[in-house]
Design a protein around this motif. Structure first.
Motif, PDB file in Angstrom:
ATOM      1  N   ILE A  42      16.977 -44.578  -2.821  1.00 58.13           N
ATOM      2  CA  ILE A  42      16.896 -43.512  -3.879  1.00 58.13           C
ATOM      3  C   ILE A  42      17.969 -44.314  -4.888  1.00 58.13           C
ATOM      4  N   ASN A  43      17.561 -44.132  -6.294  1.00 56.00           N
ATOM      5  CA  ASN A  43      18.015 -44.561  -7.410  1.00 56.00           C
ATOM      6  C   ASN A  43      17.831 -45.972  -7.518  1.00 56.00           C
ATOM      7  N   THR A  44      16.765 -46.715  -6.661  1.00 56.43           N
ATOM      8  CA  THR A  44      16.288 -48.039  -7.220  1.00 56.43           C
ATOM      9  C   THR A  44      15.001 -47.602  -7.934  1.00 56.43           C
ATOM     10  N   ALA A  45      14.412 -48.995  -8.172  1.00 60.71           N
ATOM     11  CA  ALA A  45      13.137 -48.725  -8.955  1.00 60.71           C
ATOM     12  C   ALA A  45      12.022 -48.213  -8.193  1.00 60.71           C
ATOM     13  N   GLU A  46      12.217 -48.209  -6.894  1.00 61.82           N
ATOM     14  CA  GLU A  46      11.036 -47.430  -6.114  1.00 61.82           C
ATOM     15  C   GLU A  46      11.307 -46.195  -6.004  1.00 61.82           C
ATOM     16  N   ASP A  47      10.747 -45.097  -6.718  1.00 64.45           N
ATOM     17  CA  ASP A  47      11.233 -43.679  -6.670  1.00 64.45           C
ATOM     18  C   ASP A  47      10.111 -42.760  -6.424  1.00 64.45           C
ATOM     19  N   ARG A  48       9.214 -43.339  -5.380  1.00 59.20           N
ATOM     20  CA  ARG A  48       8.095 -42.184  -5.104  1.00 59.20           C
ATOM     21  C   ARG A  48       8.727 -41.154  -4.490  1.00 59.20           C
ATOM     22  N   LEU A  49       9.556 -41.181  -3.283  1.00 57.80           N
ATOM     23  CA  LEU A  49      10.253 -40.023  -2.848  1.00 57.80           C
ATOM     24  C   LEU A  49      10.921 -39.092  -4.035  1.00 57.80           C
ATOM     25  N   GLY A  50      11.629 -39.625  -4.719  1.00 60.75           N
ATOM     26  CA  GLY A  50      12.457 -39.073  -5.926  1.00 60.75           C
ATOM     27  C   GLY A  50      11.571 -38.358  -6.742  1.00 60.75           C
ATOM     28  N   ARG A  51      10.296 -39.013  -7.018  1.00 62.93           N
ATOM     29  CA  ARG A  51       9.140 -38.243  -8.020  1.00 62.93           C
ATOM     30  C   ARG A  51       8.595 -36.984  -7.321  1.00 62.93           C
ATOM     31  N   GLU A  52       8.357 -37.322  -6.024  1.00 68.67           N
ATOM     32  CA  GLU A  52       7.868 -35.993  -5.354  1.00 68.67           C
ATOM     33  C   GLU A  52       8.627 -35.025  -5.050  1.00 68.67           C
ATOM     34  N   SER A  59      10.007 -17.325   4.307  1.00 69.42           N
ATOM     35  CA  SER A  59      10.564 -18.774   4.235  1.00 69.42           C
ATOM     36  C   SER A  59      10.400 -19.064   2.727  1.00 69.42           C
ATOM     37  N   LEU A  60      11.785 -19.730   2.294  1.00 67.94           N
ATOM     38  CA  LEU A  60      11.437 -20.287   0.759  1.00 67.94           C
ATOM     39  C   LEU A  60      10.767 -21.541   0.772  1.00 67.94           C
ATOM     40  N   PRO A  61      10.213 -21.811  -0.569  1.00 69.27           N
ATOM     41  CA  PRO A  61       9.513 -23.178  -0.436  1.00 69.27           C
ATOM     42  C   PRO A  61       9.962 -24.458   0.172  1.00 69.27           C
ATOM     43  N   THR A  62       9.402 -25.272   0.987  1.00 66.24           N
ATOM     44  CA  THR A  62       9.799 -26.088   1.359  1.00 66.24           C
ATOM     45  C   THR A  62       9.224 -27.549   1.412  1.00 66.24           C
ATOM     46  N   MET A  63       9.843 -28.707   1.144  1.00 63.99           N
ATOM     47  CA  MET A  63       9.185 -30.006   1.241  1.00 63.99           C
ATOM     48  C   MET A  63       9.606 -30.928   2.300  1.00 63.99           C
ATOM     49  N   VAL A  64       8.675 -31.514   2.974  1.00 64.84           N
ATOM     50  CA  VAL A  64       9.234 -32.368   4.157  1.00 64.84           C
ATOM     51  C   VAL A  64       8.638 -33.667   4.030  1.00 64.84           C
ATOM     52  N   ALA A  65       9.813 -34.757   4.105  1.00 65.23           N
ATOM     53  CA  ALA A  65       9.403 -36.029   3.979  1.00 65.23           C
ATOM     54  C   ALA A  65      10.171 -36.825   5.233  1.00 65.23           C
ATOM     55  N   PHE A  66       9.453 -37.859   5.677  1.00 61.81           N
ATOM     56  CA  PHE A  66      10.159 -38.737   6.643  1.00 61.81           C
ATOM     57  C   PHE A  66       9.257 -40.147   6.573  1.00 61.81           C
ATOM     58  N   ARG A 126      13.079 -37.700 -18.172  1.00 65.45           N
ATOM     59  CA  ARG A 126      12.504 -38.897 -18.356  1.00 65.45           C
ATOM     60  C   ARG A 126      10.777 -38.956 -18.196  1.00 65.45           C
ATOM     61  N   SER A 127      10.049 -39.918 -18.296  1.00 63.52           N
ATOM     62  CA  SER A 127       8.722 -39.935 -18.205  1.00 63.52           C
ATOM     63  C   SER A 127       8.326 -39.586 -16.854  1.00 63.52           C
ATOM     64  N   THR A 128       9.324 -39.648 -15.648  1.00 62.78           N
ATOM     65  CA  THR A 128       9.049 -39.264 -14.258  1.00 62.78           C
ATOM     66  C   THR A 128       8.337 -38.154 -14.373  1.00 62.78           C
ATOM     67  N   TRP A 129       8.493 -37.173 -14.968  1.00 60.45           N
ATOM     68  CA  TRP A 129       7.824 -35.605 -15.055  1.00 60.45           C
ATOM     69  C   TRP A 129       6.371 -35.848 -15.162  1.00 60.45           C
ATOM     70  N   SER A 130       5.904 -36.743 -16.317  1.00 55.69           N
ATOM     71  CA  SER A 130       4.454 -36.738 -16.452  1.00 55.69           C
ATOM     72  C   SER A 130       3.757 -37.643 -15.502  1.00 55.69           C
ATOM     73  N   SER A 131       4.488 -38.425 -14.789  1.00 59.08           N
ATOM     74  CA  SER A 131       3.733 -39.429 -14.022  1.00 59.08           C
ATOM     75  C   SER A 131       3.563 -38.675 -12.236  1.00 59.08           C
ATOM     76  N   VAL A 132       3.904 -37.624 -12.228  1.00 62.30           N
ATOM     77  CA  VAL A 132       3.850 -37.049 -10.982  1.00 62.30           C
ATOM     78  C   VAL A 132       2.697 -35.799 -11.324  1.00 62.30           C
ATOM     79  N   GLU A 133       1.718 -35.755 -10.237  1.00 66.73           N
ATOM     80  CA  GLU A 133       0.798 -34.529 -10.643  1.00 66.73           C
ATOM     81  C   GLU A 133       1.321 -33.367  -9.785  1.00 66.73           C
ATOM     82  N   ASP A 134       1.639 -32.241 -10.490  1.00 69.32           N
ATOM     83  CA  ASP A 134       1.945 -31.147  -9.610  1.00 69.32           C
ATOM     84  C   ASP A 134       1.238 -30.723  -8.637  1.00 69.32           C
ATOM     85  N   GLY A 135       1.935 -30.262  -7.467  1.00 69.26           N
ATOM     86  CA  GLY A 135       1.206 -29.972  -6.323  1.00 69.26           C
ATOM     87  C   GLY A 135       0.459 -30.808  -5.479  1.00 69.26           C
TER      88      GLY A 135
END
Length: 331
Positions: free
Chosen positions: A285-295, A234-241, A317-326
């Motif tokens: 999504i697309n508000t200033a709260e972008d934790r889900l988007g960054r994930e 199965s292909l890579p998967t992320m789960v959010a709720f 955008r600077s979003t890339w550097s603010s999220v730790e991979d993995g």
């Protein structure tokens, strides 16, 4: 040029979310409408400049087999996000309101990706497996055409919400069975508040809508469930709720993550978003709260093997550097 600031979620809307959340299941349809009505004026202020939107492109012959494409003002062969909306199998549109669900694709286009917002056929007119087939058709369309819009057909990521996640996962985890599905390539899947287990339990307020799509032979429900289709390949998967979900959707999302971990020997990326409900998971999504988007961006980066794979295509955008991979930021 400095990009306009994304709007914050107002205090009164956060208070409303806190009030509605614990009682979400008492009036799901009414609460969905309330959240969308409340988020629309917030999202109307969200950044959209520089994004080109091409609407109602046909990917099939049915009137609902249409999609919109969102492209950023950058060049290159960019990752692609294909969004599959919810609606309990019998309802829903790619534009649930003037702002929702286009907000999802505006967000990812702002962050250097090509967005695709698809609509699909609904039950009872078009029962199972129509939703999965339409996802297959939309992915095949993207595979053949998205390069014209600056997208990379080798890096198509599905994002499904609610029943849309059921359709996306049914496609993503399917055994390849025909020409519709043989030539399309998907790099990864994001399940958001997904009905990834089929059920018609008495405590499922949408049981009749589930039956309208999947039929009434309950003995077949397990084999039709996305959680039952996961395997070693199965292909890579992320789960959010959300903290406050439609009954059992958080349980089924965790079951999917567990099944995935079982067969892969490694847990997938999982996010539980505190304070949110089934609808605000998408509407914010697309508000200033972008934790889900960054994930999700971090998941796409990780799946493409390194952040450099994507950042070399476009000045992200600077979003890339603010999220730790993995990282797994559930709580």
């Amino acid at each position: 040029m400095i990009e306009p600031t994304a709007p914050t979620i107002p205090d009164d809307l956060r208070a409303l979310m806190a009030q509605v959340g614990p009682h979400w299941a008492s009036d799901i349809a009414g609460n969905v409408r309330l959240m969308i009505r409340s988020f629309d004026p917030v999202l109307a202020k969200a950044p959209k400049d520089g994004i080109t939107v091409r609407t109602d492109i046909a990917y099939g012959e049915h009137p609902r087999q249409r999609l919109d494409v969102f492209t950023p003002g950058t060049s290159g062969s960019l990752p692609v996000v294909l969004f599959v909306h919810g609606g309990a199998f019998v309802d829903g549109d790619k534009n649930r309101s003037p702002e929702v669900y286009s907000n999802v694709l505006f967000y990812f286009a702002r962050h250097g990706m090509v967005g695709v917002n698809m609509e699909y056929r609904l039950a009872p007119e078009c029962p199972y497996p129509a939703g999965r087939e339409d996802v297959a058709r939309a992915v095949l369309w993207a595979t053949k055409n998205i390069s014209r819009y600056g997208g990379d057909p080798r890096r198509i990521f599905l994002i499904g919400h609610s029943s849309g996640a059921a359709h996306a996962a049914a496609y993503a985890y399917r055994p390849v069975t025909g020409p519709l599905e043989e030539d399309a390539v998907v790099a990864g899947l994001v399940v958001i508040s997904g009905r990834v287990r089929v059920d018609a339990r008495p405590d499922n307020p949408n049981a009749r809508k589930v039956q309208a799509y999947y039929g009434t032979e309950i003995r077949k429900y397990d084999e039709l469930s996305a959680v039952s289709l996961v395997n070693e390949s199965s292909l890579p998967t992320m789960v959010a709720f959300a903290e406050y979900e439609n009954p059992l959707l958080d349980v089924y999302c965790l079951e999917l993550a567990y099944r995935f971990a079982q067969v892969k020997g490694r847990a997938p990326r999982v996010l539980r978003l505190a304070g949110h409900n089934h609808t605000s998971m998408i509407a914010h999504i697309n508000t200033a709260e972008d934790r889900l988007g960054r994930e999700i961006i971090a998941f796409i980066s990780q799946t493409c093997r390194s952040a450099a794979t994507i950042s070399s295509d476009v000045a992200l955008r600077s979003t890339w550097s603010s999220v730790e991979d993995g990282s797994v930021n559930g709580h």
